[in-house]
Motif scaffolding. Structure first.
Motif, PDB file in Angstrom:
ATOM      1  N   TRP A   1       0.826  -1.212   0.000  1.00 37.41           N
ATOM      2  CA  TRP A   1       0.000   0.000   0.000  1.00 37.41           C
ATOM      3  C   TRP A   1       0.861   1.264   0.000  1.00 37.41           C
ATOM      4  N   VAL A   2       1.930   1.249   0.766  1.00 38.87           N
ATOM      5  CA  VAL A   2       2.812   2.416   0.819  1.00 38.87           C
ATOM      6  C   VAL A   2       3.520   2.599  -0.521  1.00 38.87           C
ATOM      7  N   ILE A   3       3.942   1.496  -1.142  1.00 40.99           N
ATOM      8  CA  ILE A   3       4.602   1.593  -2.452  1.00 40.99           C
ATOM      9  C   ILE A   3       3.626   2.171  -3.480  1.00 40.99           C
ATOM     10  N   ARG A   4       2.371   1.674  -3.483  1.00 44.57           N
ATOM     11  CA  ARG A   4       1.376   2.208  -4.414  1.00 44.57           C
ATOM     12  C   ARG A   4       1.113   3.692  -4.163  1.00 44.57           C
ATOM     13  N   LEU A   5       0.991   4.058  -2.905  1.00 45.06           N
ATOM     14  CA  LEU A   5       0.760   5.456  -2.559  1.00 45.06           C
ATOM     15  C   LEU A   5       1.943   6.328  -2.988  1.00 45.06           C
ATOM     16  N   THR A   6       3.163   5.836  -2.774  1.00 39.93           N
ATOM     17  CA  THR A   6       4.348   6.596  -3.188  1.00 39.93           C
ATOM     18  C   THR A   6       4.384   6.766  -4.697  1.00 39.93           C
ATOM     19  N   LEU A   7       4.089   5.694  -5.438  1.00 41.15           N
ATOM     20  CA  LEU A   7       4.055   5.795  -6.899  1.00 41.15           C
ATOM     21  C   LEU A   7       2.962   6.753  -7.369  1.00 41.15           C
ATOM     22  N   LEU A   8       1.803   6.722  -6.696  1.00 40.61           N
ATOM     23  CA  LEU A   8       0.723   7.644  -7.039  1.00 40.61           C
ATOM     24  C   LEU A   8       1.159   9.095  -6.792  1.00 40.61           C
ATOM     25  N   LEU A   9       1.799   9.339  -5.658  1.00 38.27           N
ATOM     26  CA  LEU A   9       2.275  10.693  -5.353  1.00 38.27           C
ATOM     27  C   LEU A   9       3.318  11.151  -6.366  1.00 38.27           C
ATOM     28  N   ILE A  10       4.184  10.233  -6.795  1.00 38.91           N
ATOM     29  CA  ILE A  10       5.183  10.587  -7.807  1.00 38.91           C
ATOM     30  C   ILE A  10       4.495  10.957  -9.115  1.00 38.91           C
ATOM     31  N   ARG A  11       3.485  10.171  -9.510  1.00 40.08           N
ATOM     32  CA  ARG A  11       2.745  10.490 -10.736  1.00 40.08           C
ATOM     33  C   ARG A  11       2.032  11.831 -10.620  1.00 40.08           C
ATOM     34  N   ILE A  12       1.468  12.128  -9.459  1.00 40.01           N
ATOM     35  CA  ILE A  12       0.791  13.406  -9.260  1.00 40.01           C
ATOM     36  C   ILE A  12       1.780  14.560  -9.357  1.00 40.01           C
ATOM     37  N   VAL A  13       2.947  14.407  -8.735  1.00 41.18           N
ATOM     38  CA  VAL A  13       3.964  15.460  -8.789  1.00 41.18           C
ATOM     39  C   VAL A  13       4.442  15.666 -10.225  1.00 41.18           C
ATOM     40  N   ILE A  14       4.651  14.570 -10.958  1.00 45.15           N
ATOM     41  CA  ILE A  14       5.074  14.686 -12.362  1.00 45.15           C
ATOM     42  C   ILE A  14       3.989  15.366 -13.193  1.00 45.15           C
ATOM     43  N   ALA A  15       2.720  15.005 -12.953  1.00 46.66           N
ATOM     44  CA  ALA A  15       1.617  15.631 -13.704  1.00 46.66           C
ATOM     45  C   ALA A  15       1.537  17.129 -13.390  1.00 46.66           C
ATOM     46  N   ILE A  16       1.697  17.493 -12.129  1.00 46.47           N
ATOM     47  CA  ILE A  16       1.677  18.916 -11.755  1.00 46.47           C
ATOM     48  C   ILE A  16       2.844  19.644 -12.405  1.00 46.47           C
ATOM     49  N   TYR A  17       4.019  19.016 -12.406  1.00 42.99           N
ATOM     50  CA  TYR A  17       5.202  19.636 -13.032  1.00 42.99           C
ATOM     51  C   TYR A  17       4.964  19.848 -14.530  1.00 42.99           C
ATOM     52  N   ARG A  18       4.436  18.836 -15.207  1.00 39.89           N
ATOM     53  CA  ARG A  18       4.170  18.973 -16.646  1.00 39.89           C
ATOM     54  C   ARG A  18       3.118  20.041 -16.920  1.00 39.89           C
ATOM     55  N   PHE A  19       2.086  20.081 -16.072  1.00 33.82           N
ATOM     56  CA  PHE A  19       1.054  21.103 -16.230  1.00 33.82           C
ATOM     57  C   PHE A  19       1.640  22.503 -16.061  1.00 33.82           C
ATOM     58  N   LEU A  20       2.443  22.691 -15.024  1.00 33.62           N
ATOM     59  CA  LEU A  20       3.047  24.000 -14.790  1.00 33.62           C
ATOM     60  C   LEU A  20       4.009  24.375 -15.914  1.00 33.62           C
ATOM     61  N   LYS A  21       4.772  23.385 -16.401  1.00 35.17           N
ATOM     62  CA  LYS A  21       5.701  23.642 -17.506  1.00 35.17           C
ATOM     63  C   LYS A  21       4.931  24.062 -18.756  1.00 35.17           C
ATOM     64  N   LYS A  22       3.860  23.351 -19.071  1.00 33.11           N
ATOM     65  CA  LYS A  22       3.055  23.674 -20.253  1.00 33.11           C
ATOM     66  C   LYS A  22       2.380  25.040 -20.082  1.00 33.11           C
ATOM     67  N   THR A  23       1.907  25.322 -18.876  1.00 28.43           N
ATOM     68  CA  THR A  23       1.273  26.612 -18.609  1.00 28.43           C
ATOM     69  C   THR A  23       2.256  27.752 -18.795  1.00 28.43           C
ATOM     70  N   VAL A  24       3.464  27.596 -18.260  1.00 27.12           N
ATOM     71  CA  VAL A  24       4.484  28.641 -18.421  1.00 27.12           C
ATOM     72  C   VAL A  24       4.834  28.803 -19.893  1.00 27.12           C
ATOM     73  N   GLU A  25       4.899  27.693 -20.615  1.00 24.88           N
ATOM     74  CA  GLU A  25       5.211  27.758 -22.050  1.00 24.88           C
ATOM     75  C   GLU A  25       4.110  28.498 -22.814  1.00 24.88           C
ATOM     76  N   ILE A  26       2.855  28.184 -22.502  1.00 21.20           N
ATOM     77  CA  ILE A  26       1.741  28.804 -23.226  1.00 21.20           C
ATOM     78  C   ILE A  26       1.540  30.261 -22.802  1.00 21.20           C
ATOM     79  N   VAL A  27       1.637  30.537 -21.518  1.00 24.15           N
ATOM     80  CA  VAL A  27       1.329  31.871 -21.013  1.00 24.15           C
ATOM     81  C   VAL A  27       2.503  32.833 -21.152  1.00 24.15           C
TER      82      VAL A  27
END
Length: 191
Positions: A90-116
């Motif tokens: 459960w902890v491994i799954r939660l850690t992987l989920l948190l990593i995916r969320i952080v990566i998604a937020i990073y990509r979103f912010l990167k794309k937003t900065v690129e577009i804006v």
């Protein structure tokens, strides 16, 4: 040491064992996902043991004023076994989920900065280059028109002043300058 203190100490050490196992899994998953170089593994292991030791001794001081007994190690072992037996996936799954969320937020912010920010700056730069190029073209066009309009006036002026040229001593540099102006004019308008 009272019986209540001993049970509380065992409880805290079981929790410490669970924490140690969870921290181990988090470090292991992060090291695997970040693809760290091999030479950083001893540094990560050292950091893990420092964090685990501080955590255990903080709980030990909070539970029984830092007295080390045999049942403390038993409590830590029970906590580690309980964690790896039931909670580790459960902890491994939660850690992987948190990593995916952080990566998604990073990509979103990167794309937003690129577009804006970045794309408008590049577009503004390109628009400025186009406008300046157009203005330069218009300026050159107007310059050529003005030169063509002034050419007859210059010719007339030199034709009128030609008899005086015999009596004037024109410096050599003026003659060279005049020759360059005439050659420039011929290059620009002979086409």
């Amino acid at each position: 040491m009272t019986l209540h203190t001993q049970f509380y100490t065992i409880y805290m050490m079981v929790l410490s064992g669970i924490y140690i196992g969870a921290i181990f899994d988090v470090f292991r998953v992060l090291a695997g996902k970040l693809r760290l170089p091999r030479w950083t593994i001893p540094l990560i292991d050292g950091l893990y043991w420092i964090v685990a030791t501080i955590l255990v001794f903080r709980n030990l001081i909070a539970s029984n004023d830092g007295q080390v007994r045999v049942f403390i190690f038993l409590g830590i072992g029970i906590g580690i076994c309980f964690y790896f037996g039931l909670l580790s996936p459960w902890v491994i799954r939660l850690t992987l989920l948190l990593i995916r969320i952080v990566i998604a937020i990073y990509r979103f912010l990167k794309k937003t900065v690129e577009i804006v920010l970045i794309k408008p700056i590049i577009g503004l730069y390109r628009l400025t280059v186009i406008i300046l190029g157009f203005l330069l073209t218009v300026a050159i066009f107007l310059y050529k028109i003005v030169l063509q309009l002034l050419y007859p006036v210059w010719r007339l002026f030199f034709w009128i002043t030609k008899p005086m040229h015999k009596y004037l001593v024109i410096p050599v540099w003026c003659k060279r300058l005049w020759g360059r102006i005439v050659s420039l004019y011929r290059r620009l308008f002979s086409k």
